[in-house]
Design a protein around this motif. Structure first.
Motif, short mmCIF file in Angstrom:
data_model
loop_
_atom_site.label_atom_id
_atom_site.label_comp_id
_atom_site.label_asym_id
_atom_site.label_seq_id
_atom_site.Cartn_x
_atom_site.Cartn_y
_atom_site.Cartn_z
N GLY A 9 5.37 12.61 1.69
CA GLY A 9 5.55 11.76 0.43
C GLY A 9 6.09 12.25 -0.68
O GLY A 9 5.28 12.18 -1.73
N HIS A 10 7.03 13.12 -0.61
CA HIS A 10 7.85 13.86 -1.72
C HIS A 10 8.95 12.94 -1.97
O HIS A 10 9.77 12.41 -1.24
CB HIS A 10 8.02 15.11 -1.51
N LYS A 43 10.23 12.79 3.03
CA LYS A 43 9.85 11.50 3.36
C LYS A 43 8.33 11.48 3.88
O LYS A 43 7.33 10.85 3.75
CB LYS A 43 10.78 10.64 4.10
N PRO A 55 0.85 -1.03 -0.07
CA PRO A 55 -0.18 -0.04 0.01
C PRO A 55 0.90 1.44 0.06
O PRO A 55 2.00 1.12 0.38
CB PRO A 55 -0.78 -0.11 1.16
N LYS A 56 0.28 2.26 -0.33
CA LYS A 56 0.86 3.83 -0.25
C LYS A 56 0.96 4.06 1.08
O LYS A 56 0.51 3.75 1.82
CB LYS A 56 0.09 4.83 -1.03
N GLN A 57 2.34 4.73 1.13
CA GLN A 57 2.66 5.32 2.41
C GLN A 57 1.79 6.82 2.69
O GLN A 57 1.67 7.54 1.90
CB GLN A 57 4.15 5.76 2.32
N LYS A 58 0.96 6.93 3.88
CA LYS A 58 0.38 7.94 4.40
C LYS A 58 1.12 9.25 4.38
O LYS A 58 2.21 9.02 5.21
CB LYS A 58 -0.60 7.54 5.43
N THR A 59 0.60 10.25 4.14
CA THR A 59 1.08 11.57 4.57
C THR A 59 1.03 11.73 6.13
O THR A 59 0.04 11.35 6.64
CB THR A 59 0.42 12.85 3.93
#
Length: 64
Positions: free
Chosen positions: A63-64, A60, A2-6
């Motif tokens: 999320g950049h 990080k 899954p994507k990493q949450k901000t």
């Protein structure tokens, strides 16, 4: 995977400039302002660019 949450706390505290630098509000402008000199308050009220090693960690979290 899954994507990493901000990171919610970080997105409230930091802004990314057009060139990719990270800006933050300086500490010391929340209370006891009558004690501080006008010159000092003006300086503290400006945004500051975060140092390069710290910026890497913050990017990080954002999320950049």
């Amino acid at each position: 995977m899954p994507k990493q949450k901000t990171h919610s706390g970080s997105k409230k505290r930091f802004k990314i400039t057009g060139t990719g630098k990270i800006k933050k509000q300086q500490a010391g402008m929340r209370h006891n302002l009558e004690v501080k000199a006008s010159k000092r308050k003006a300086r503290l009220n400006q945004d500051k660019v975060v140092s390069a090693p710290d910026a890497k960690v913050i990017k990080k979290l954002l999320g950049h």
